[in-house]
Write a protein that holds these residues in place. Structure first.
Motif, PDB file in Angstrom:
ATOM      1  N   GLN A 133       0.841  -1.198   0.000  1.00  0.00           N
ATOM      2  CA  GLN A 133       0.000   0.000   0.000  1.00  0.00           C
ATOM      3  C   GLN A 133       0.876   1.248   0.000  1.00  0.00           C
ATOM      4  OE1 GLN A 133      -2.519  -0.424   3.473  1.00  0.00           O
ATOM      5  NE2 GLN A 133      -4.184  -1.113   2.166  1.00  0.00           N
ATOM      6  N   PHE A 134       0.295   2.344  -0.520  1.00  0.00           N
ATOM      7  CA  PHE A 134       0.995   3.618  -0.572  1.00  0.00           C
ATOM      8  C   PHE A 134       0.101   4.703   0.019  1.00  0.00           C
ATOM      9  CE2 PHE A 134       2.858   1.034  -3.868  1.00  0.00           C
ATOM     10  CZ  PHE A 134       4.217   1.296  -3.734  1.00  0.00           C
ATOM     11  N   TYR A 135       0.709   5.783   0.463  1.00  0.00           N
ATOM     12  CA  TYR A 135      -0.064   6.930   0.947  1.00  0.00           C
ATOM     13  C   TYR A 135      -0.863   7.503  -0.219  1.00  0.00           C
ATOM     14  CZ  TYR A 135       2.077   6.922   5.515  1.00  0.00           C
ATOM     15  OH  TYR A 135       2.449   6.568   6.782  1.00  0.00           O
ATOM     16  N   PRO A 136      -2.004   8.143   0.065  1.00  0.00           N
ATOM     17  CA  PRO A 136      -2.861   8.640  -1.016  1.00  0.00           C
ATOM     18  C   PRO A 136      -2.404   9.988  -1.591  1.00  0.00           C
ATOM     19  CG  PRO A 136      -3.913   9.052   1.067  1.00  0.00           C
ATOM     20  CD  PRO A 136      -2.647   8.284   1.363  1.00  0.00           C
ATOM     21  N   PHE A 137      -1.108  10.204  -1.608  1.00  0.00           N
ATOM     22  CA  PHE A 137      -0.556  11.406  -2.225  1.00  0.00           C
ATOM     23  C   PHE A 137       0.796  11.040  -2.826  1.00  0.00           C
ATOM     24  CE2 PHE A 137       0.236  11.472   2.338  1.00  0.00           C
ATOM     25  CZ  PHE A 137       1.623  11.475   2.395  1.00  0.00           C
ATOM     26  N   VAL A 138       1.161  11.775  -3.860  1.00  0.00           N
ATOM     27  CA  VAL A 138       2.450  11.592  -4.517  1.00  0.00           C
ATOM     28  C   VAL A 138       3.125  12.951  -4.634  1.00  0.00           C
ATOM     29  CG1 VAL A 138       1.752   9.545  -5.810  1.00  0.00           C
ATOM     30  CG2 VAL A 138       1.493  11.801  -6.862  1.00  0.00           C
ATOM     31  N   PHE A 139       4.428  12.917  -4.752  1.00  0.00           N
ATOM     32  CA  PHE A 139       5.206  14.137  -4.959  1.00  0.00           C
ATOM     33  C   PHE A 139       5.778  14.119  -6.365  1.00  0.00           C
ATOM     34  CE2 PHE A 139       5.381  13.556  -0.371  1.00  0.00           C
ATOM     35  CZ  PHE A 139       5.050  14.826   0.073  1.00  0.00           C
ATOM     36  N   ASN A 140       5.683  15.246  -7.048  1.00  0.00           N
ATOM     37  CA  ASN A 140       6.336  15.383  -8.340  1.00  0.00           C
ATOM     38  C   ASN A 140       7.538  16.305  -8.195  1.00  0.00           C
ATOM     39  OD1 ASN A 140       3.404  14.687  -9.666  1.00  0.00           O
ATOM     40  ND2 ASN A 140       5.173  14.020 -10.858  1.00  0.00           N
ATOM     41  N   ASP A 141       8.672  15.769  -8.627  1.00  0.00           N
ATOM     42  CA  ASP A 141       9.940  16.476  -8.599  1.00  0.00           C
ATOM     43  C   ASP A 141      10.258  16.895 -10.027  1.00  0.00           C
ATOM     44  OD1 ASP A 141      12.302  17.461  -7.575  1.00  0.00           O
ATOM     45  OD2 ASP A 141      13.224  15.498  -7.238  1.00  0.00           O
ATOM     46  N   LEU A 142      10.854  18.044 -10.172  1.00  0.00           N
ATOM     47  CA  LEU A 142      11.229  18.495 -11.503  1.00  0.00           C
ATOM     48  C   LEU A 142      12.500  19.325 -11.449  1.00  0.00           C
ATOM     49  CD1 LEU A 142      10.106  21.610 -11.233  1.00  0.00           C
ATOM     50  CD2 LEU A 142       8.041  20.638 -12.156  1.00  0.00           C
ATOM     51  N   MET A 143      13.002  19.644 -12.612  1.00  0.00           N
ATOM     52  CA  MET A 143      14.211  20.451 -12.758  1.00  0.00           C
ATOM     53  C   MET A 143      14.026  21.788 -12.036  1.00  0.00           C
ATOM     54  SD  MET A 143      15.790  21.692 -16.394  1.00  0.00           S
ATOM     55  CE  MET A 143      16.926  20.374 -16.732  1.00  0.00           C
ATOM     56  N   GLY A 144      15.098  22.320 -11.492  1.00  0.00           N
ATOM     57  CA  GLY A 144      15.033  23.576 -10.760  1.00  0.00           C
ATOM     58  C   GLY A 144      14.995  24.806 -11.643  1.00  0.00           C
ATOM     59  N   LEU A 145      14.539  25.908 -11.058  1.00  0.00           N
ATOM     60  CA  LEU A 145      14.532  27.201 -11.735  1.00  0.00           C
ATOM     61  C   LEU A 145      15.946  27.773 -11.714  1.00  0.00           C
ATOM     62  CD1 LEU A 145      11.401  28.699  -9.978  1.00  0.00           C
ATOM     63  CD2 LEU A 145      11.524  27.967 -12.360  1.00  0.00           C
ATOM     64  N   GLU A 146      16.346  28.404 -12.816  1.00  0.00           N
ATOM     65  CA  GLU A 146      17.668  29.029 -12.888  1.00  0.00           C
ATOM     66  C   GLU A 146      17.543  30.448 -13.404  1.00  0.00           C
ATOM     67  OE1 GLU A 146      21.076  26.841 -14.356  1.00  0.00           O
ATOM     68  OE2 GLU A 146      19.868  24.998 -14.363  1.00  0.00           O
ATOM     69  N   GLU A 147      18.582  31.213 -13.148  1.00  0.00           N
ATOM     70  CA  GLU A 147      18.654  32.601 -13.571  1.00  0.00           C
ATOM     71  C   GLU A 147      18.691  32.695 -15.096  1.00  0.00           C
ATOM     72  OE1 GLU A 147      21.909  36.190 -13.169  1.00  0.00           O
ATOM     73  OE2 GLU A 147      21.981  34.523 -11.770  1.00  0.00           O
TER      74      GLU A 147
END
Length: 188
Positions: A87-101
């Motif tokens: 079983q898994f928690y009923p939420f997921v995290f989405n990770d993505l590339m960071g913001l840059e200057e």
């Protein structure tokens, strides 16, 4: 009555363990993490997993070398956290590339907006030079309520003393889009 942080933390942990979504169309709430390169987006995911699983885990790879040179995370990745066996928690995290200057570096604001609306497919490799288009294989033309982002979290390092103005403008544009999308209302 005295405040006991240990009891409060246990109550909070139990709340998360018992949490259930109220929308039958959505199996898990989607939490999108965004912020500057090196802010700790992937580390945040690992910390949440560590607390909930009560042991050291590493669902999101992080850059442990402290190198400067762009975002370590290059793809749109979904991380779920195991609850019990199978079983898994009923939420997921989405990770993505960071913001840059500046422009042409880091994740593009347009791609984050598309991710919030559910148009970015799992594993899409971000291209700082051009945004995701409807003709790309990483584009989801008809996102389900489950594909859409339900919570947007800005992660920023407490060790940083100032925010670059171009990164700040990108963060502002993302926040405004999140606010506009939130007004449309999708309950989980």
């Amino acid at each position: 009555t005295r405040f006991n942080p240990i009891c409060r933390n246990q109550a909070d942990l139990q709340y998360v363990k018992n949490f259930q979504l109220q929308n039958d169309q959505v199996r898990h709430g989607r939490v999108l993490l965004y912020g500057p390169v090196g802010a700790g987006k992937s580390s945040f995911i690992n910390s949440v997993s560590n607390v909930l699983r009560r042991r050291i885990t590493c669902p999101a790879l992080t850059n442990a070398t402290n190198e400067e040179g762009g975002s370590f995370t290059k793809k749109y990745e979904t991380h779920n956290i195991k609850k019990d066996a199978g079983q898994f928690y009923p939420f997921v995290f989405n990770d993505l590339m960071g913001l840059e200057e500046g422009s042409g570096r880091g994740v593009r604001v347009e791609d984050i907006k598309l991710a919030m609306m559910g148009h970015v497919k799992e594993g899409y490799k971000f291209n700082p030079a051009s945004p995701l288009s409807t003709s790309d294989s990483g584009y989801n033309p008809s996102p389900s309520p489950e594909d859409r982002v339900h919570v947007v979290v800005c992660v920023y390092s407490g060790n940083t003393t100032e925010i670059n103005s171009s990164v700040l403008q990108k963060m502002k544009a993302i926040r405004e889009t999140a606010s506009d999308l939130g007004k449309r209302g999708l309950s989980v």
